[in-house]
Design an enzyme around this catalytic site. Structure first.
Site, PDB file in Angstrom:
ATOM      1  N   CYS A 281       1.109  -0.963  -0.004  1.00 29.24           N
ATOM      2  CA  CYS A 281      -0.340  -0.515  -0.031  1.00 29.24           C
ATOM      3  C   CYS A 281       0.661   1.145   0.196  1.00 29.24           C
ATOM      4  CB  CYS A 281      -0.662   0.501   1.171  1.00 29.24           C
ATOM      5  SG  CYS A 281      -2.420  -1.317   0.873  1.00 29.24           S
ATOM      6  N   HIS A 434      -3.273   6.974   2.761  1.00 31.26           N
ATOM      7  CA  HIS A 434      -4.296   5.735   2.133  1.00 31.26           C
ATOM      8  C   HIS A 434      -5.491   5.481   2.922  1.00 31.26           C
ATOM      9  CE1 HIS A 434      -4.373   1.778   1.109  1.00 31.26           C
ATOM     10  NE2 HIS A 434      -4.555   1.673   2.380  1.00 31.26           N
ATOM     11  N   ASN A 464     -10.683   1.316  -0.840  1.00 36.22           N
ATOM     12  CA  ASN A 464      -8.969   1.010  -0.077  1.00 36.22           C
ATOM     13  C   ASN A 464      -8.644   0.117  -1.637  1.00 36.22           C
ATOM     14  OD1 ASN A 464      -7.016  -0.292   0.352  1.00 36.22           O
ATOM     15  ND2 ASN A 464      -6.858  -0.807   2.514  1.00 36.22           N
TER      16      ASN A 464
END
Length: 507
Positions: A281, A434, A464
């Site tokens: 990520c 994030h 996400n």
């Protein structure tokens, strides 16, 4: 030779010193002062307790007993990082007993986690609902008192802090691509056979997300986002000096996504440098830092242009029957073009920092897709490998344990990125985080005392999107007009490993 020592105190010491000896003594005194200040700074505690810890919402005298319990239940997920031993199981069992009564008879199905939850519920059998509510609130009271008193251990405070890089770089343009297929929570429930409306009660924070079509490829999505970024920057693809592909879900094992993106842009014969960085990520942050360091090289021309792009199709790695994971993820791509900045423009990369705590490597993983679980048997390459099961090839996460590690190390990491970030934002105009989950964003905001209105979010409508989450949110902030030239931004997040990443830049 008469030497005046400490003239601010007006002290005259008639000492005859050799100039070399005097210089050595002066240097020693300065070193002692520096070490004293550094030791005092390292000993200063950094507060971890957030708004929930300072003023637990369930302790308001205006609330009834039932309302206290409901407020405690709502706040409990933000305190996961401070729970120890069997406290998570106890809270779950007390909640189920208070709201549903005794657990149904019969064995618990599902995996180890489902059996542990069922055992925690059965452990509260026979208790009255009011008693369970009171015990739940009392348990959270103890957690908040313990957490509010905690400070960062000296071993974390004494790690070196990130220096100001003063790297003059400028983001010229951003772009994005979203698959046209919008998937709602109702569709996620239908696909996974989940209880209708159950996702509305979950704390994922996602109401809809995008899924790539079956014939859609990540490199084509990346190229669409890249073309938009190049257009916003006002440059042609042929002008690029380098292409950095920064994604957490590779399209294939070989070659990496860099050459695939170059080919999709029609630059297959150009010779333009193209490669991938992979930090799950945090891939975009690592890719952007890599681009900035390349631009900072002395042999890089002033007009060099670097494309950084993240493209994710995570929907193909998620088990649709997992009610905790399936609602979280979506697909998409985002890109930006960067070049050197003149001092008049004011754009710069100030700080970039990353830390990894591999004790959490098993908390978030997809074990398949590599050499551990090949698709064929070692002794018979024509036969499928029975170990390459559906389970090892799908995303798995221990959410509560991950949250505990994030809250354990997060404040210290932020303080080392820039002093003061563990308790406020200072001159940071916008945080571009994030988009891990609604629970994670709320918990880190509370723990660090950051104003929620300065946290940019795209989670509710995009989910996400792994490494593309940060550049997608950056693009949304730029195109909406919230992010303006001269604004100081904090890009930050966590990645599987467990890694923390952060970057401060002037847009």
């Amino acid at each position: 030779r008469r030497v005046r020592l400490f003239p601010s105190l007006g002290v005259m010491l008639p000492i005859w010193l050799d100039p070399t000896l005097f210089a050595a003594i002066s240097a020693l005194l300065l070193a002692l002062v520096f070490l004293h200040r550094r030791t005092a700074s390292a000993a200063a505690p950094t507060a971890e307790a957030g708004a929930v810890l300072r003023a637990p919402p369930w302790q308001s005298p205006k609330l009834s007993e039932t309302e206290c319990f409901e407020a405690a239940v709502k706040a409990a997920p933000r305190l996961l990082g401070y729970l120890v031993d069997n406290e998570p199981q106890s809270l779950y069992g007390l909640y189920k007993q208070a709201t549903l009564g005794d657990a149904p008879a019969g064995g618990a199905g599902g995996g180890l986690k489902a059996r542990a939850k069922a055992a925690a519920w059965r452990a509260q059998a026979g208790k009255e609902a009011a008693a369970c509510r009171a015990e739940y609130v009392a348990l959270l009271d103890g957690v908040t008192k313990r957490a509010a008193a905690c400070v960062l251990p000296p071993s974390l405070r004494q790690k070196p802090r990130c220096a100001d890089l003063r790297c003059r770089v400028r983001i010229l343009g951003t772009g994005h691509y979203l698959p046209p297929n919008i998937v709602t929570n109702r569709e996620i429930e239908r696909r996974g056979g989940l209880e209708p409306l159950s996702l509305d009660r979950a704390r994922s924070g996602v109401t809809e997300r995008r899924f790539a079509a079956d014939d859609e490829r990540a490199s084509a999505m990346a190229a669409a986002a890249a073309r938009q970024a190049l257009e916003a920057a006002g440059v042609a693809p042929e002008s690029l000096t380098c292409i950095v592909h920064a994604s957490g879900t590779p399209e294939q094992c070989l070659p990496d996504g860099g050459p695939l993106l170059q080919r999709e842009l029609g630059l297959g014969g150009s010779g333009i440098r193209a490669f991938s960085v992979h930090a799950t990520c945090l891939s975009f942050l690592v890719g952007l830092e890599t681009a900035c360091m390349l631009l900072a090289r002395a042999d890089t021309p002033d007009d060099a242009l670097i494309l950084v792009c993240s493209s994710e199709i995570s929907s193909r790695h998620v088990d649709p029957t997992d009610e905790h994971v399936a609602p979280l993820f979506g697909d998409g791509a985002a890109a930006c073009v960067v070049r050197k900045a003149s001092w008049r423009e004011g754009s710069a990369l100030h700080r970039a920092h990353m830390e990894t705590y591999a004790d959490g490597a098993s908390l978030t993983e997809v074990r398949g897709g590599g050499t551990n679980f090949p698709f064929h048997r070692v002794d018979d390459r024509a036969a499928p490998n029975p170990a390459a099961t559906r389970e090892v090839n799908h995303f798995q996460m221990d959410g509560p344990a991950t949250m505990r590690m994030v809250l354990q190390h997060g404040p210290g990491f932020m303080e080392r990125l820039r002093p003061g970030l563990s308790s406020g934002l200072g001159d940071i105009a916008w945080v571009v985080p994030h988009q891990a989950s609604g629970l994670a964003l709320d918990a880190i905001t509370d723990a660090l005392g950051w104003p929620a209105e300065r946290m940019l979010r795209t989670l509710d409508r995009l989910g996400n999107v792994v490494a593309a989450s940060i550049p997608l949110t950056l693009h949304a902030g730029v195109t909406s007009g919230r992010i303006q030239r001269g604004d100081k931004l904090l890009l930050m997040g966590t990645g599987a490993g467990l890694s923390f990443g952060g970057m401060i830049l002037t847009f």
